[in-house]
Design a protein around this motif. Structure first.
Motif, PDB file in Angstrom:
ATOM      1  N   LEU A   1      49.630  31.208  37.722  1.00 38.72           N
ATOM      2  CA  LEU A   1      48.593  30.149  37.953  1.00 38.72           C
ATOM      3  C   LEU A   1      47.280  30.743  37.840  1.00 38.72           C
ATOM      4  N   LEU A   2      47.241  32.090  37.144  1.00 35.89           N
ATOM      5  CA  LEU A   2      45.754  32.638  37.004  1.00 35.89           C
ATOM      6  C   LEU A   2      45.679  32.875  35.348  1.00 35.89           C
ATOM      7  N   ARG A   3      44.883  31.755  34.761  1.00 35.45           N
ATOM      8  CA  ARG A   3      44.767  31.808  33.187  1.00 35.45           C
ATOM      9  C   ARG A   3      43.182  32.100  33.047  1.00 35.45           C
ATOM     10  N   HIS A   4      42.544  31.390  33.684  1.00 32.00           N
ATOM     11  CA  HIS A   4      41.100  31.310  32.988  1.00 32.00           C
ATOM     12  C   HIS A   4      40.277  31.854  34.429  1.00 32.00           C
ATOM     13  N   GLY A   5      39.584  32.980  34.231  1.00 38.69           N
ATOM     14  CA  GLY A   5      38.905  33.516  35.321  1.00 38.69           C
ATOM     15  C   GLY A   5      37.868  34.185  34.990  1.00 38.69           C
ATOM     16  N   GLY A   6      37.075  34.925  35.939  1.00 34.05           N
ATOM     17  CA  GLY A   6      35.993  35.917  35.709  1.00 34.05           C
ATOM     18  C   GLY A   6      36.075  36.813  36.550  1.00 34.05           C
ATOM     19  N   VAL A   7      35.703  38.141  36.088  1.00 33.88           N
ATOM     20  CA  VAL A   7      35.806  39.332  37.062  1.00 33.88           C
ATOM     21  C   VAL A   7      34.438  39.982  36.964  1.00 33.88           C
ATOM     22  N   ALA A   8      33.879  40.136  38.034  1.00 32.81           N
ATOM     23  CA  ALA A   8      32.315  40.416  38.090  1.00 32.81           C
ATOM     24  C   ALA A   8      32.639  42.175  38.385  1.00 32.81           C
ATOM     25  N   LEU A   9      31.642  42.829  37.490  1.00 26.83           N
ATOM     26  CA  LEU A   9      31.714  44.292  37.424  1.00 26.83           C
ATOM     27  C   LEU A   9      30.267  44.744  38.128  1.00 26.83           C
TER      28      LEU A   9
ATOM     29  N   ASP B   1      27.120  47.752  38.414  1.00 24.43           N
ATOM     30  CA  ASP B   1      26.478  48.487  37.369  1.00 24.43           C
ATOM     31  C   ASP B   1      27.191  49.649  37.159  1.00 24.43           C
ATOM     32  N   GLU B   2      28.013  49.943  37.860  1.00 23.23           N
ATOM     33  CA  GLU B   2      28.923  51.186  37.612  1.00 23.23           C
ATOM     34  C   GLU B   2      30.236  50.790  36.623  1.00 23.23           C
ATOM     35  N   GLY B   3      30.470  49.425  36.431  1.00 20.95           N
ATOM     36  CA  GLY B   3      31.495  48.964  35.704  1.00 20.95           C
ATOM     37  C   GLY B   3      32.798  48.935  36.761  1.00 20.95           C
ATOM     38  N   GLU B   4      32.507  48.853  37.971  1.00 20.57           N
ATOM     39  CA  GLU B   4      33.795  48.510  38.797  1.00 20.57           C
ATOM     40  C   GLU B   4      33.956  46.863  39.184  1.00 20.57           C
ATOM     41  N   PRO B   5      35.256  46.472  39.185  1.00 21.30           N
ATOM     42  CA  PRO B   5      35.351  45.319  39.519  1.00 21.30           C
ATOM     43  C   PRO B   5      34.842  45.256  41.067  1.00 21.30           C
ATOM     44  N   ILE B   6      34.322  43.929  41.407  1.00 17.66           N
ATOM     45  CA  ILE B   6      33.862  43.715  42.729  1.00 17.66           C
ATOM     46  C   ILE B   6      34.401  42.164  43.444  1.00 17.66           C
ATOM     47  N   VAL B   7      34.403  41.313  42.261  1.00 13.03           N
ATOM     48  CA  VAL B   7      34.718  39.917  42.620  1.00 13.03           C
ATOM     49  C   VAL B   7      35.588  39.334  41.506  1.00 13.03           C
ATOM     50  N   ALA B   8      36.539  38.332  41.931  1.00 14.34           N
ATOM     51  CA  ALA B   8      37.242  37.876  40.858  1.00 14.34           C
ATOM     52  C   ALA B   8      37.360  36.157  41.284  1.00 14.34           C
ATOM     53  N   TYR B   9      37.329  35.322  40.154  1.00 18.94           N
ATOM     54  CA  TYR B   9      37.273  33.985  40.622  1.00 18.94           C
ATOM     55  C   TYR B   9      38.036  33.310  39.575  1.00 18.94           C
ATOM     56  N   PHE B  10      38.785  32.185  39.720  1.00 20.55           N
ATOM     57  CA  PHE B  10      39.433  31.431  38.502  1.00 20.55           C
ATOM     58  C   PHE B  10      39.109  29.952  38.649  1.00 20.55           C
ATOM     59  N   ILE B  11      39.175  29.616  37.284  1.00 22.82           N
ATOM     60  CA  ILE B  11      38.657  28.013  36.962  1.00 22.82           C
ATOM     61  C   ILE B  11      39.635  27.297  36.155  1.00 22.82           C
TER      62      ILE B  11
ATOM     63  N   ASP C   1      41.844  15.070  31.413  1.00 21.01           N
ATOM     64  CA  ASP C   1      41.511  13.858  30.849  1.00 21.01           C
ATOM     65  C   ASP C   1      40.019  13.309  31.614  1.00 21.01           C
ATOM     66  N   VAL C   2      39.543  13.988  32.617  1.00 23.14           N
ATOM     67  CA  VAL C   2      38.425  13.694  33.066  1.00 23.14           C
ATOM     68  C   VAL C   2      37.423  14.895  32.763  1.00 23.14           C
ATOM     69  N   PRO C   3      35.969  15.031  32.941  1.00 22.41           N
ATOM     70  CA  PRO C   3      35.156  16.000  32.718  1.00 22.41           C
ATOM     71  C   PRO C   3      35.010  16.758  33.867  1.00 22.41           C
ATOM     72  N   VAL C   4      35.917  17.175  34.563  1.00 22.18           N
ATOM     73  CA  VAL C   4      35.770  17.917  35.831  1.00 22.18           C
ATOM     74  C   VAL C   4      36.581  19.200  35.783  1.00 22.18           C
ATOM     75  N   ALA C   5      36.189  20.433  36.256  1.00 18.20           N
ATOM     76  CA  ALA C   5      36.567  21.645  36.507  1.00 18.20           C
ATOM     77  C   ALA C   5      36.679  21.848  37.800  1.00 18.20           C
ATOM     78  N   HIS C   6      37.403  22.892  38.209  1.00 10.78           N
ATOM     79  CA  HIS C   6      37.826  23.434  39.612  1.00 10.78           C
ATOM     80  C   HIS C   6      37.876  24.846  39.735  1.00 10.78           C
ATOM     81  N   THR C   7      37.231  25.427  40.786  1.00  8.50           N
ATOM     82  CA  THR C   7      37.409  26.776  40.859  1.00  8.50           C
ATOM     83  C   THR C   7      38.484  26.809  42.112  1.00  8.50           C
ATOM     84  N   GLN C   8      38.953  28.075  42.106  1.00  4.98           N
ATOM     85  CA  GLN C   8      40.029  28.439  43.192  1.00  4.98           C
ATOM     86  C   GLN C   8      40.370  29.953  43.203  1.00  4.98           C
ATOM     87  N   PHE C   9      41.037  30.447  44.165  1.00  5.57           N
ATOM     88  CA  PHE C   9      41.478  31.709  44.287  1.00  5.57           C
ATOM     89  C   PHE C   9      40.436  33.000  44.115  1.00  5.57           C
ATOM     90  N   VAL C  10      39.093  32.536  44.773  1.00  6.88           N
ATOM     91  CA  VAL C  10      37.929  33.837  44.754  1.00  6.88           C
ATOM     92  C   VAL C  10      38.400  34.836  45.723  1.00  6.88           C
TER      93      VAL C  10
END
Length: 144
Positions: free
Chosen positions: A39-47, A49-59, A64-73
Motif C-alpha cells: 500500500l506504500l508506493r509514493h511517499g516522503g521521508v523527512a530527515l 539535519d543529522e540525516g536521521e529519519p523523523i517522519v514519513a507520509y504517503f500520497i 480520473d480527477v485532479p485530486v491527491a490524498h495523503t495517508q499513513f503519517v
C-alpha cells in the motif's frame, strides 16, 4: 520524485527496501497496525539535519480527477513535538510540489487529530473535526 530541503529538514522519496522495516516499528510503537508494504508506493521521508529519519507520509493520486490524498503519517518514536511538526510540514510541501507539477488541484489528508494544528498551519481547511478513519478490505487483500 526528487528530494527537497528546508532549513533543517530534507525530504527524500520513500524506498520500501530501506524504510519499511523501520516505519513498521514506528507504527507499532504508536499503537497503529502497520499498513502492508504494497500500500506504500509514493511517499516522503523527512530527515533531520543529522540525516536521521523523523517522519514519513504517503500520497495517492487519483487517476480520473485532479485530486491527491495523503495517508499513513508516522513519526519516529519519542520525537520532540517540534521535529514531528517540522518533518510533517516539510513532507506536505514536498507533496504540494508534486501535485502542482502533476496538475492536481486538491490535496486531501487523513491524519491523527493531534496533528490537526500542523495541517491547518500548512494551509488545509479542516472539513470535519469528528471524522473517523474507515477502511474496507476487499476479499483476498492484506492491509495490515
Amino acid at each position: 520524485m526528487t528530494s527537497t530541503a528546508t532549513e533543517q529538514i530534507t525530504v527524500i522519496p520513500y524506498d520500501g527496501k530501506t524504510h519499511y522495516g523501520m516505519l513498521r516499528e514506528w507504527w507499532r510503537f504508536h499503537g497503529y497496525p502497520p499498513p502492508s508494504s504494497e500500500l506504500l508506493r509514493h511517499g516522503g521521508v523527512a530527515l533531520n539535519d543529522e540525516g536521521e529519519p523523523i517522519v514519513a507520509y504517503f500520497i495517492y493520486f487519483s487517476m480520473d480527477v485532479p485530486v491527491a490524498h495523503t495517508q499513513f503519517v508516522v513519526s519516529k518514536p519519542k520525537n520532540k513535538p517540534r521535529a514531528t511538526k517540522d518533518g510533517a510540514l516539510a513532507i506536505i510541501n514536498f507533496f504540494e510540489d508534486m501535485c502542482k507539477a502533476g496538475g492536481y488541484k486538491v490535496l486531501l489528508t487523513h491524519c491523527p487529530s493531534r496533528l490537526t494544528p500542523y495541517i491547518e498551519e500548512a494551509g488545509f481547511e479542516i472539513a470535519d473535526y469528528s471524522a473517523a478513519s474507515c477502511v474496507k478490505k476487499m476479499e483476498g487483500v492484506e492491509l495490515w
